[in-house]
Design a protein around this motif. Structure first.
Motif, PDB file in Angstrom:
ATOM      1  N   TYR A 103       0.852  -1.191   0.000  1.00 37.97           N
ATOM      2  CA  TYR A 103       0.000   0.000   0.000  1.00 37.97           C
ATOM      3  C   TYR A 103       0.887   1.239   0.000  1.00 37.97           C
ATOM      4  O   TYR A 103       1.895   1.292   0.715  1.00 37.97           O
ATOM      5  N   GLY A 104       0.482   2.235  -0.774  1.00 34.89           N
ATOM      6  CA  GLY A 104       1.228   3.487  -0.792  1.00 34.89           C
ATOM      7  C   GLY A 104       0.389   4.558  -0.118  1.00 34.89           C
ATOM      8  O   GLY A 104      -0.761   4.797  -0.512  1.00 34.89           O
ATOM      9  N   PHE A 105       0.946   5.197   0.914  1.00 40.85           N
ATOM     10  CA  PHE A 105       0.222   6.290   1.586  1.00 40.85           C
ATOM     11  C   PHE A 105       0.488   7.584   0.833  1.00 40.85           C
ATOM     12  O   PHE A 105       1.619   7.832   0.406  1.00 40.85           O
ATOM     13  N   LEU A 106      -0.575   8.375   0.647  1.00 35.93           N
ATOM     14  CA  LEU A 106      -0.510   9.507  -0.276  1.00 35.93           C
ATOM     15  C   LEU A 106      -0.020  10.794   0.387  1.00 35.93           C
ATOM     16  O   LEU A 106      -0.405  11.122   1.508  1.00 35.93           O
ATOM     17  N   MET A 107       0.820  11.519  -0.363  1.00 35.86           N
ATOM     18  CA  MET A 107       1.307  12.857   0.005  1.00 35.86           C
ATOM     19  C   MET A 107       2.069  12.883   1.338  1.00 35.86           C
ATOM     20  O   MET A 107       1.888  13.774   2.166  1.00 35.86           O
ATOM     21  N   GLY A 108       2.907  11.880   1.536  1.00 41.23           N
ATOM     22  CA  GLY A 108       3.801  11.903   2.692  1.00 41.23           C
ATOM     23  C   GLY A 108       3.200  11.296   3.943  1.00 41.23           C
ATOM     24  O   GLY A 108       2.131  10.671   3.888  1.00 41.23           O
ATOM     25  N   PRO A 109       3.880  11.478   5.101  1.00 45.17           N
ATOM     26  CA  PRO A 109       3.414  10.878   6.352  1.00 45.17           C
ATOM     27  C   PRO A 109       1.955  11.246   6.685  1.00 45.17           C
ATOM     28  O   PRO A 109       1.246  10.481   7.345  1.00 45.17           O
ATOM     29  N   HIS A 115      -5.256   8.353   6.677  1.00 49.27           N
ATOM     30  CA  HIS A 115      -5.791   7.139   6.026  1.00 49.27           C
ATOM     31  C   HIS A 115      -6.024   7.328   4.527  1.00 49.27           C
ATOM     32  O   HIS A 115      -7.011   6.840   3.992  1.00 49.27           O
ATOM     33  N   ASN A 116      -5.157   8.071   3.864  1.00 51.03           N
ATOM     34  CA  ASN A 116      -5.251   8.207   2.404  1.00 51.03           C
ATOM     35  C   ASN A 116      -4.225   7.288   1.769  1.00 51.03           C
ATOM     36  O   ASN A 116      -3.021   7.464   1.983  1.00 51.03           O
ATOM     37  N   TYR A 117      -4.688   6.322   0.997  1.00 53.78           N
ATOM     38  CA  TYR A 117      -3.761   5.334   0.453  1.00 53.78           C
ATOM     39  C   TYR A 117      -4.278   4.745  -0.846  1.00 53.78           C
ATOM     40  O   TYR A 117      -5.452   4.924  -1.201  1.00 53.78           O
ATOM     41  N   ILE A 118      -3.372   4.062  -1.562  1.00 54.85           N
ATOM     42  CA  ILE A 118      -3.785   3.254  -2.712  1.00 54.85           C
ATOM     43  C   ILE A 118      -3.059   1.920  -2.607  1.00 54.85           C
ATOM     44  O   ILE A 118      -2.030   1.834  -1.927  1.00 54.85           O
ATOM     45  N   GLU A 119      -3.604   0.920  -3.276  1.00 56.15           N
ATOM     46  CA  GLU A 119      -2.828  -0.326  -3.356  1.00 56.15           C
ATOM     47  C   GLU A 119      -1.942  -0.237  -4.596  1.00 56.15           C
ATOM     48  O   GLU A 119      -2.391   0.188  -5.666  1.00 56.15           O
ATOM     49  N   ILE A 120      -0.690  -0.600  -4.449  1.00 54.76           N
ATOM     50  CA  ILE A 120       0.227  -0.581  -5.605  1.00 54.76           C
ATOM     51  C   ILE A 120       0.175  -1.960  -6.264  1.00 54.76           C
ATOM     52  O   ILE A 120       0.449  -2.971  -5.621  1.00 54.76           O
ATOM     53  N   THR A 121      -0.230  -1.960  -7.521  1.00 55.56           N
ATOM     54  CA  THR A 121      -0.426  -3.216  -8.248  1.00 55.56           C
ATOM     55  C   THR A 121       0.621  -3.344  -9.356  1.00 55.56           C
ATOM     56  O   THR A 121       1.310  -2.368  -9.684  1.00 55.56           O
ATOM     57  N   THR A 122       0.683  -4.523  -9.956  1.00 61.10           N
ATOM     58  CA  THR A 122       1.628  -4.769 -11.052  1.00 61.10           C
ATOM     59  C   THR A 122       1.415  -3.758 -12.174  1.00 61.10           C
ATOM     60  O   THR A 122       2.372  -3.199 -12.704  1.00 61.10           O
ATOM     61  N   SER A 153      -2.633   6.413  12.920  1.00 60.01           N
ATOM     62  CA  SER A 153      -1.949   5.624  11.895  1.00 60.01           C
ATOM     63  C   SER A 153      -2.179   4.142  12.146  1.00 60.01           C
ATOM     64  O   SER A 153      -2.391   3.359  11.208  1.00 60.01           O
ATOM     65  N   LEU A 154      -2.145   3.774  13.415  1.00 57.94           N
ATOM     66  CA  LEU A 154      -2.314   2.357  13.755  1.00 57.94           C
ATOM     67  C   LEU A 154      -3.658   1.810  13.268  1.00 57.94           C
ATOM     68  O   LEU A 154      -3.756   0.661  12.841  1.00 57.94           O
ATOM     69  N   GLU A 155      -4.688   2.677  13.305  1.00 55.45           N
ATOM     70  CA  GLU A 155      -6.031   2.214  12.879  1.00 55.45           C
ATOM     71  C   GLU A 155      -5.982   1.693  11.453  1.00 55.45           C
ATOM     72  O   GLU A 155      -6.483   0.611  11.149  1.00 55.45           O
ATOM     73  N   ILE A 156      -5.354   2.450  10.534  1.00 52.83           N
ATOM     74  CA  ILE A 156      -5.318   2.029   9.128  1.00 52.83           C
ATOM     75  C   ILE A 156      -4.334   0.870   8.937  1.00 52.83           C
ATOM     76  O   ILE A 156      -4.547  -0.022   8.107  1.00 52.83           O
ATOM     77  N   GLN A 159      -6.335  -2.049   9.903  1.00 51.16           N
ATOM     78  CA  GLN A 159      -7.388  -2.294   8.905  1.00 51.16           C
ATOM     79  C   GLN A 159      -6.827  -2.981   7.647  1.00 51.16           C
ATOM     80  O   GLN A 159      -7.468  -3.852   7.084  1.00 51.16           O
ATOM     81  N   LEU A 160      -5.618  -2.579   7.248  1.00 56.06           N
ATOM     82  CA  LEU A 160      -5.025  -3.152   6.024  1.00 56.06           C
ATOM     83  C   LEU A 160      -4.090  -4.329   6.351  1.00 56.06           C
ATOM     84  O   LEU A 160      -3.417  -4.841   5.470  1.00 56.06           O
ATOM     85  N   ASP A 161      -4.066  -4.704   7.607  1.00 49.48           N
ATOM     86  CA  ASP A 161      -3.229  -5.812   8.067  1.00 49.48           C
ATOM     87  C   ASP A 161      -1.762  -5.613   7.652  1.00 49.48           C
ATOM     88  O   ASP A 161      -1.131  -6.520   7.093  1.00 49.48           O
ATOM     89  N   ILE A 162      -1.271  -4.421   7.915  1.00 45.26           N
ATOM     90  CA  ILE A 162       0.103  -4.070   7.523  1.00 45.26           C
ATOM     91  C   ILE A 162       1.087  -4.487   8.612  1.00 45.26           C
ATOM     92  O   ILE A 162       0.876  -4.212   9.796  1.00 45.26           O
ATOM     93  N   LYS A 163       2.152  -5.155   8.167  1.00 45.96           N
ATOM     94  CA  LYS A 163       3.177  -5.616   9.124  1.00 45.96           C
ATOM     95  C   LYS A 163       4.235  -4.536   9.342  1.00 45.96           C
ATOM     96  O   LYS A 163       4.801  -4.410  10.430  1.00 45.96           O
ATOM     97  N   ALA A 164       4.494  -3.771   8.285  1.00 48.03           N
ATOM     98  CA  ALA A 164       5.587  -2.789   8.405  1.00 48.03           C
ATOM     99  C   ALA A 164       5.357  -1.586   7.504  1.00 48.03           C
ATOM    100  O   ALA A 164       4.745  -1.697   6.445  1.00 48.03           O
ATOM    101  N   ILE A 165       5.895  -0.463   7.959  1.00 45.72           N
ATOM    102  CA  ILE A 165       5.853   0.779   7.179  1.00 45.72           C
ATOM    103  C   ILE A 165       7.281   1.101   6.743  1.00 45.72           C
ATOM    104  O   ILE A 165       8.203   1.051   7.563  1.00 45.72           O
TER     105      ILE A 165
END
Ligand code: FBP
Length: 551
Positions: A103-109, A115-122, A153-156, A159-165
């Motif tokens: 997932y890419g978070f938009l416009m910096g930290p 909670h603004n993000y997109i999924e980065i796909t192939t 930040s932890l909420e998102i 929600q996206l089951d992210i292991k690391a930033i």
């Protein structure tokens, strides 16, 4: 997305990886580390991430890796190669387990907090491989320092089951990464944070980080332009070109461009500070070279000015510090005044010595010095027209010298600021490979359970195959500094080392360059062709590593 034919061809380039990252890796740990300074303070602030060992990767037998999701942030100023870091993260993540997501978070930290993000796909990443810019997800300078930001930040993240930033940034952004890593470790949230060394400024380097990404491409881009200006200058022989170069504090960019192009004058802020020079000394230094060239009928030349210069002139620095403190406490009140009242407001609030310095500056520059600080408390030096200030003061000095017969000549000036022109250039082969390797390294650090680390790639003057990848604890690079009127833990900036080979090489040559017009015209970055042209590292790196293959 429409693309140029160069971009289409360049997209096919497969960045190279060091041998150690071409297969599965295991981790080799070194000895515990210490912070750059203020050990006790930093240890107290980062009890969970302080003292960790440096790690290096070694090849091992591959085993199955469970899928995991990663979030990535581009932070701070743009630097060529950011998209390749993301490509490296994406490819390695999918290689370890195709079910993992990025997932890419938009416009910096700020994107993480809001909670603004997109999924980065192939399909998405395909258009950005080997391109400049940060436009895939954008960048920003939000400072992550408050508990409610970390918790939001932890909420998102949950929600996206992210292991690391992964935070891709400069010294300030990696300070953010360290603060976030510490908080999540202290709370035992199980969220890892990894940094990546980015900045065209070249000031995020130390024993472990050989160079920050983007420096190579940006300095080659600026040097191409300086070379073009110098050639114009040497053809028309009628202008003095004052060129301000980006690089906030450190003069690495100016020094590297000087080594690549041989200008008549290049100011190095660190030297000016070390020699305790005044603004008048700097002006006299430039005016003397102008006058000497005029004696030989050369009323033209090229001057390189690092954008952070004024902060390194002790009297101006003291003024800036007091202005920063003043703005930190009275910023709102001050903002609502018009230009003239702002000047008056400042002069009535400043101490006597700093007021005297403030009053010697032209109104425009005085106003620029008092502009709002960035979210990290830095003066926005890219907005200060130091190149104009210097040329105006040199002109005044030359007029004085005309009266005494010390100068006879014609002084016509042209000003340039090379900054934003280079930050989004398509990455050189070096940056394309380096960034891709950094992204791959970041994923391996995550897979190996690390947090509070910066991804590093060393031995970068050797062929890419022989580069060494691993991680360095971010606390190892920290010390305490005054920001926005308060002492804060920050990564120590690497300034130009006056004993180092790049500066010493410059010193050996500068008198000759001042006198002659022995400019070098490096030309544009090449992606295909002879290795000596396409794969050359910066002069700075080559000289620092003692492998000056470029000369
Ligand atoms: P980073 O330190 O974030 O890499 O940014 C460096 C830089 O490009 C400086 O050279 C310059 O002074 C500054 O960013 C400009 O900031 P902005 O992009 O906010 O105008």
């Amino acid at each position: 997305m429409e693309t140029s034919s160069l971009q289409k061809e360049r997209a096919k380039y497969q960045p190279m990886l060091p041998k150690a990252l071409q297969s599965a890796v295991s981790i080799k740990e070194g000895n515990p580390t210490q912070s750059a300074d203020d050990h006790e303070d930093i240890k107290k602030l980062f009890p969970n991430t302080y003292g960790l060992p440096i790690v290096e990767f070694e090849p091992t037998i591959s085993k199955e890796t469970p899928n995991f999701n990663v979030g990535v942030i581009l932070s701070g100023g743009q630097a060529p190669g950011g998209h390749n870091v993301i490509s490296g993260i994406f490819d390695e993540l999918k290689k370890l387990n195709p079910n993992s997501r990025l997932y890419g978070f938009l416009m910096g930290p700020g994107g993480l907090v809001d909670h603004n993000y997109i999924e980065i796909t192939t399909e998405l990443i395909q258009n950005y491989r080997n391109t400049g810019g940060f436009d895939l997800i954008g960048s920003g300078r939000t400072k992550l320092e408050k508990i409610d930001q970390f918790e939001k930040s932890l909420e998102i993240i949950r929600q996206l089951d992210i292991k690391a930033i992964v935070i891709i940034g400069g010294d300030d952004s990696n300070t953010n990464a360290c603060v976030l890593a510490e908080y999540y470790a202290a709370k035992k949230y199980g969220v890892q944070v990894i940094g990546c060394p980015k900045t065209i400024d070249g000031d995020l380097k130390n024993d472990q980080i050989e160079t920050s990404f983007g420096f190579d491409t940006a300095t080659k881009t600026y040097s191409e332009m300086i070379g073009n200006i110098a050639r114009d200058c040497n053809s028309a022989r009628k202008y003095w070109h004052f060129i301000k170069l980006m690089g906030r504090s450190a003069s690495h960019i100016a020094l590297e461009c000087a080594l690549q192009t041989h200008p008549n004058i290049c100011l190095i802020s660190e030297e000016i500070k070390a020699k305790d020079k005044t603004l008048n000394d700097v002006v006299e230094y430039i005016a003397t070279i102008v006058a000497n060239r005029a004696k030989e009928g050369k009323n033209y030349g090229v001057v390189l000015v690092p954008e952070g210069l004024l902060e390194f002139i002790p009297a101006v620095y003291r003024l800036i510090q007091e202005l920063s403190d003043l703005l930190a406490t009275h910023g709102e009140e001050y903002k609502n005044l018009d230009d003239l009242s702002q000047k008056e407001y400042i002069t009535t609030h400043l101490s006597e010595t700093n007021r005297a310095t403030f009053e010697t500056l032209p109104l425009e520059v005085a106003h620029q010095l008092a502009l709002e600080r960035d979210p990290h408390g830095n003066v926005q030096v890219s907005l200060i027209e130091t190149e104009k200030l210097l040329s105006v003061m040199v002109e005044a000095k030359l007029k004085e010298w005309v009266k005494t017969g010390k100068y006879v000549g014609k002084f016509s000036t042209i000003h340039h600021f090379l900054g934003y022109e280079g930050r989004c250039a398509a990455p050189s082969n070096f940056d394309a490979n380096y960034c891709y390797s950094l992204g791959t390294t970041a994923v391996q650090l995550i897979a190996n359970g690390k947090t509070g680390y910066m991804a590093i790639v060393k031995n970068t003057t050797a062929p890419t195959e022989e580069w060494i990848a691993g991680g360095v604890p971010i606390t190892m690079m920290m010390n305490m500094e005054r920001r926005n009127g308060e002492m804060k833990p920050v990564i120590r900036k690497a300034l130009v080392d006056l004993q180092g080979a790049p500066f010493q090489t410059f010193v050996l040559n500068r008198e000759k360059w001042a006198k002659e017009s022995s400019y070098i015209y490096p030309g544009p970055i090449q992606y295909w062709g002879p290795k000596e042209v396409c794969d050359r590292t910066t002069k700075t790196l080559a000289l620092e590593k003692g492998s000056n293959k470029n000369e």
